[in-house]
Design an enzyme around this catalytic site. Structure first.
Site, PDB file in Angstrom:
ATOM      1  N   THR A  12       0.866  -1.191   0.000  1.00 14.42           N
ATOM      2  CA  THR A  12       0.000   0.000   0.000  1.00 14.42           C
ATOM      3  C   THR A  12       0.898   1.235   0.000  1.00 14.42           C
ATOM      4  O   THR A  12       1.970   1.245   0.603  1.00 14.42           O
ATOM      5  CB  THR A  12      -0.944   0.022   1.216  1.00 14.42           C
ATOM      6  OG1 THR A  12      -0.180   0.056   2.422  1.00 14.42           O
ATOM      7  CG2 THR A  12      -1.882  -1.167   1.216  1.00 14.42           C
ATOM      8  N   GLY A  13       0.456   2.276  -0.688  1.00 15.92           N
ATOM      9  CA  GLY A  13       1.301   3.466  -0.807  1.00 15.92           C
ATOM     10  C   GLY A  13       2.578   3.140  -1.559  1.00 15.92           C
ATOM     11  O   GLY A  13       3.671   3.518  -1.157  1.00 15.92           O
ATOM     12  N   THR A  15       3.517   4.184  -4.487  1.00 16.03           N
ATOM     13  CA  THR A  15       3.829   5.128  -5.562  1.00 16.03           C
ATOM     14  C   THR A  15       5.013   6.026  -5.259  1.00 16.03           C
ATOM     15  O   THR A  15       5.462   6.784  -6.120  1.00 16.03           O
ATOM     16  CB  THR A  15       2.616   6.046  -5.845  1.00 16.03           C
ATOM     17  OG1 THR A  15       2.319   6.782  -4.647  1.00 16.03           O
ATOM     18  CG2 THR A  15       1.401   5.242  -6.262  1.00 16.03           C
ATOM     19  N   GLY A  17       8.518   7.078  -2.285  1.00 14.74           N
ATOM     20  CA  GLY A  17       9.341   6.836  -1.101  1.00 14.74           C
ATOM     21  C   GLY A  17       9.644   5.366  -0.811  1.00 14.74           C
ATOM     22  O   GLY A  17      10.087   4.610  -1.689  1.00 14.74           O
ATOM     23  N   ILE A  18       9.398   4.976   0.424  1.00 12.99           N
ATOM     24  CA  ILE A  18       9.739   3.626   0.889  1.00 12.99           C
ATOM     25  C   ILE A  18       8.913   2.560   0.166  1.00 12.99           C
ATOM     26  O   ILE A  18       9.434   1.488  -0.191  1.00 12.99           O
ATOM     27  CB  ILE A  18       9.519   3.549   2.423  1.00 12.99           C
ATOM     28  CG1 ILE A  18      10.547   4.445   3.141  1.00 12.99           C
ATOM     29  CG2 ILE A  18       9.603   2.110   2.917  1.00 12.99           C
ATOM     30  CD1 ILE A  18      10.248   4.682   4.628  1.00 12.99           C
ATOM     31  N   GLY A  19       7.644   2.847  -0.098  1.00 16.77           N
ATOM     32  CA  GLY A  19       6.780   1.874  -0.781  1.00 16.77           C
ATOM     33  C   GLY A  19       7.243   1.615  -2.202  1.00 16.77           C
ATOM     34  O   GLY A  19       7.272   0.464  -2.659  1.00 16.77           O
ATOM     35  N   SER A 137       7.607   3.146  12.851  1.00  8.87           N
ATOM     36  CA  SER A 137       8.575   4.260  12.826  1.00  8.87           C
ATOM     37  C   SER A 137       9.320   4.255  14.144  1.00  8.87           C
ATOM     38  O   SER A 137       8.791   3.795  15.160  1.00  8.87           O
ATOM     39  CB  SER A 137       7.832   5.591  12.682  1.00  8.87           C
ATOM     40  OG  SER A 137       8.688   6.677  12.958  1.00  8.87           O
ATOM     41  N   TYR A 150       1.150  11.617  15.207  1.00  8.39           N
ATOM     42  CA  TYR A 150       1.825  10.644  14.328  1.00  8.39           C
ATOM     43  C   TYR A 150       2.493   9.550  15.168  1.00  8.39           C
ATOM     44  O   TYR A 150       2.348   8.358  14.888  1.00  8.39           O
ATOM     45  CB  TYR A 150       2.872  11.372  13.482  1.00  8.39           C
ATOM     46  CG  TYR A 150       3.735  10.464  12.626  1.00  8.39           C
ATOM     47  CD1 TYR A 150       3.294  10.023  11.387  1.00  8.39           C
ATOM     48  CD2 TYR A 150       5.001  10.058  13.056  1.00  8.39           C
ATOM     49  CE1 TYR A 150       4.088   9.195  10.601  1.00  8.39           C
ATOM     50  CE2 TYR A 150       5.795   9.232  12.269  1.00  8.39           C
ATOM     51  CZ  TYR A 150       5.343   8.807  11.044  1.00  8.39           C
ATOM     52  OH  TYR A 150       6.118   7.983  10.265  1.00  8.39           O
TER      53      TYR A 150
END
Ligand code: NAD
Length: 249
Positions: A12-13, A15, A17-19, A137, A150
């Protein structure tokens, strides 16, 4: 033989950075990967960059109807899943005193509710021996000014890994959290800081990290591949810190 030969994975995500970095590694290791993102344009661009063995499905993790559509597509196209990297997430700066209901709901709806229902709705598709990796995180264990909401979401994510290993006992499904440290990605531009403030933050953090530098998305991706693959077959319920030592001292 590659580490994820023939595996079907969801990021998921995926698109940015880390994903995105993890999806590239997964594909290089032989997996076929479904990636999600909220915007079709970014999704199409990521699919193009990754190049092969990747399917983009537009969906917002905080929207349960979107998740139903996502898993219906995976079921129809592949019938099962071997790896779930519940990665979509983010945060914004808001000191106590300035926290709004909207800020709270947005952060928890993505990082906690979205992650929870991603995993829960994936369960019927998960194969015996599947691996679930939750993106937490270092904020799960350390305090950061103006970042409490967060950080609370990431403490919840870490707790999910602990508890879900028990709920999935008997299915031989592993659940682990990965906790990146400071890893500059496009997500840093969404914090509510200017480019100069982001750079100043990154520079100030580097000196507090025992390795003397911040990390890269690919360094997180390599650790996710470890948790996704048989190399970590007896690793379950942990929080794997990939932070240059920052939260370990
Ligand atoms: P990023 O902004 O580059 O990537 C975030 C991805 O999640 C994007 O693809 C974005 O479209 C997607 N996303 C965000 N909200 C979504 C939603 N509601 N539905 C679907 N997709 C959504 O940021 P990143 O730094 O790569 O962050 C990825 C994950 O890593 C996040 O969970 C973040 O909290 C975590 N993390 C990042 C760092 C870091 O320093 N970069 C450190 C610790 C943890």
């Amino acid at each position: 033989m590659s580490k994820l030969d023939g595996k079907i994975a969801l990021v998921t995500g995926g698109t940015s950075g880390i994903g995105l970095a993890t999806t590239k590694r997964f594909v290089a290791e032989g997996a076929s990967v479904f990636i999600t993102g909220r915007r079709q344009t970014e999704l199409d661009a990521a699919v193009k960059v990754i190049g092969k063995n990747v399917t983009g499905v537009q969906s917002d993790v905080s929207n349960l109807a979107d998740l139903d559509r996502l898993f219906a597509k995976i079921k129809q196209e592949q019938g099962h899943l071997d790896v779930v990297f519940a990665n979509a997430g983010g945060g914004e700066i808001a000191p106590l005193g300035s926290i709004t209901e909207e800020h709270f709901d947005k952060t928890f709806n993505t990082n906690v509710k979205g992650l929870l229902f991603t995993v829960q709705k994936a369960l019927p598709l998960l194969s015996e021996g599947a691996s679930i990796i939750l993106n937490a995180s270092t904020a799960s264990t350390v305090g950061t000014p103006a970042f409490s909401v967060y950080s609370a979401t990431k403490a919840a994510v870490r707790s999910f890994a602990r508890n879900w290993t028990l709920d999935l006992k008997g299915r031989h499904i592993r659940v682990n959290a990965i906790s990146p440290g400071v890893v500059p990605t496009p997500g840093y531009n969404l914090l509510g800081l200017s480019d100069e403030q982001v750079q100043a933050f990154v520079d100030s953090q580097a000196s507090t990290i025992p390795l003397g530098r911040v990390g890269t998305p690919d360094e997180i991706a390599k650790a996710v591949v470890f948790l996704a693959s048989d190399d970590s077959s007896f690793v379950n319920g942990i929080e794997l810190f990939v932070d240059g030592g920052m939260a370990q001292i």
